[in-house]
Write a protein that holds these residues in place. Structure first.
Motif, short mmCIF file in Angstrom:
data_model
loop_
_atom_site.label_atom_id
_atom_site.label_comp_id
_atom_site.label_asym_id
_atom_site.label_seq_id
_atom_site.Cartn_x
_atom_site.Cartn_y
_atom_site.Cartn_z
N ARG A 140 31.78 20.45 68.87
CA ARG A 140 30.11 20.54 68.20
C ARG A 140 30.24 18.56 68.10
O ARG A 140 31.02 18.47 68.23
CB ARG A 140 29.91 20.86 66.60
N ASN A 141 29.08 18.12 68.24
CA ASN A 141 28.56 16.84 68.16
C ASN A 141 29.68 15.69 69.35
O ASN A 141 30.09 14.93 69.24
CB ASN A 141 29.14 15.66 67.37
N ASN A 142 28.98 16.92 70.41
CA ASN A 142 29.74 16.15 71.87
C ASN A 142 28.53 15.38 72.44
O ASN A 142 28.72 14.78 73.55
CB ASN A 142 30.16 17.36 72.57
N THR A 143 27.15 15.20 71.93
CA THR A 143 27.00 14.39 72.54
C THR A 143 25.32 13.50 71.50
O THR A 143 25.21 13.81 70.27
CB THR A 143 25.37 15.47 73.44
N GLY A 150 23.80 11.24 68.44
CA GLY A 150 23.97 10.94 67.58
C GLY A 150 25.42 11.11 66.75
O GLY A 150 26.18 10.51 66.38
N GLY A 151 25.18 12.07 66.90
CA GLY A 151 27.04 13.12 66.25
C GLY A 151 28.38 12.18 66.99
O GLY A 151 29.08 12.32 66.93
N LEU A 152 27.62 12.43 68.71
CA LEU A 152 28.93 11.56 68.91
C LEU A 152 29.10 10.46 69.05
O LEU A 152 30.15 10.06 69.08
CB LEU A 152 28.51 11.68 70.99
N SER A 199 28.19 8.60 66.07
CA SER A 199 29.19 8.83 64.98
C SER A 199 30.97 9.38 64.54
O SER A 199 32.20 8.63 63.87
CB SER A 199 28.26 9.24 63.66
N GLY A 200 31.14 10.23 65.64
CA GLY A 200 32.52 10.10 65.44
C GLY A 200 33.13 9.70 66.52
O GLY A 200 34.14 9.48 66.63
N HIS A 217 35.12 17.08 62.54
CA HIS A 217 33.77 15.92 63.24
C HIS A 217 33.59 17.10 64.03
O HIS A 217 31.64 17.35 64.71
CB HIS A 217 33.59 14.50 63.19
N PHE A 218 34.46 16.95 65.07
CA PHE A 218 33.85 17.66 66.14
C PHE A 218 34.28 18.72 66.35
O PHE A 218 33.96 19.39 67.86
CB PHE A 218 35.18 16.70 67.05
#
Length: 252
Positions: free
Chosen positions: A130-133, A135-137, A139-140, A169-170
């Motif tokens: 997850r969070n690969n694109t 805002g998640g990316l 912050s990651g 996170h990811f």
């Protein structure tokens, strides 16, 4: 050149430290870094020497994990692009920061990682990226920069922070997170930190043969066992190492 007895101690301690590190995704500094100070190296020299030796851990792990083909090129470039600037910055400032403050803080944070994993029984057991694109990316990547700064500035156990950040996170499982940590953090991040510290400080090159041999072999065989045992076994190793490191740093 260190005496032959010291070289034997260096090899055994380095092998054990990096074997455990390869199992849990970090923590070689729990044994290796304090051992260098105990044997007579000043803090700054021990820091740079350990950082150079830890590159061999990444090299040994890389030999083993390349057979598994678990590292995605795009995600690897994200980890390197976000983390390397933090590594350079951290390695540039650590020699000017009081060691006691940083070590105590690191101990508290490391202990918290282990306790967090213990109370999250399903953490890292399933691979759910997850969070690969978006805002998640972003912050990651900020988190990766912070972890990179810790890696460049403090030697003991900072690979554990990358492992748990990749899981939390990811959405990686322990097996994949440890693979990224050992190859990218162990080889590239630590290599960069070693270059900066070597430029700004001094390295005990006479101590290197035993340290490099122990790190290389420990990294390879530890990675082999981690691959064979799977996520739950790695999770337990991670929790054990983080709690031990945290307590040692706090009460040292």
């Amino acid at each position: 050149m260190a005496e032959y007895g010291h070289q034997a101690i260096l090899f055994v301690a380095s092998f054990i430290a990096n074997w455990f590190s390869a199992l849990s995704g970090g923590g070689a500094g729990l044994i290796q870094f304090p051992m260098l100070i105990f044997l007579g190296l000043p803090f700054g020299v021990a820091l740079a020497t350990h950082k150079v030796a830890s590159v061999a851990l990444g090299l040994g792990a890389t030999f083993r994990y390349l057979k598994e083909n678990q590292l995605e090129r795009r995600f690897s470039l994200i980890i390197l692009g976000a983390g390397l600037p933090g590594v350079v910055l951290g390695a540039s400032v650590i020699l000017f920061i009081p060691a006691k403050i940083t070590i105590t803080l690191l101990g508290v944070l490391t202990l918290a990682l282990g306790v967090y994993s213990v109370f999250k029984p399903k953490l890292g057991l399933e691979h759910a990226p997850r969070n690969n694109t978006g805002g998640g990316l972003i912050s990651g990547m900020v988190g990766l920069f912070v972890v990179g700064f810790l890696n460049g500035s403090i030697t003991s156990g900072t690979g554990l922070f990358l492992t748990v950040w990749l899981i939390h996170h990811f959405g990686l499982d322990y097996k994949r997170a440890v693979a990224y940590t050992l190859v990218l953090c162990g080889l590239v991040w630590n290599g960069t930190g070693a270059l900066v510290l070597g430029y700004l400080g001094n390295i005990a090159w006479g101590w290197m043969p035993a340290l490099l041999a122990g790190s290389l072999l420990g990294g390879y065989f530890g990675s082999h066992i981690a691959i064979k045992k799977g996520n739950l076994w790695i999770k337990r190793a991670f929790e054990t190492v983080t709690i031990l490191i945290g307590l040692k740093l706090i009460f040292s």
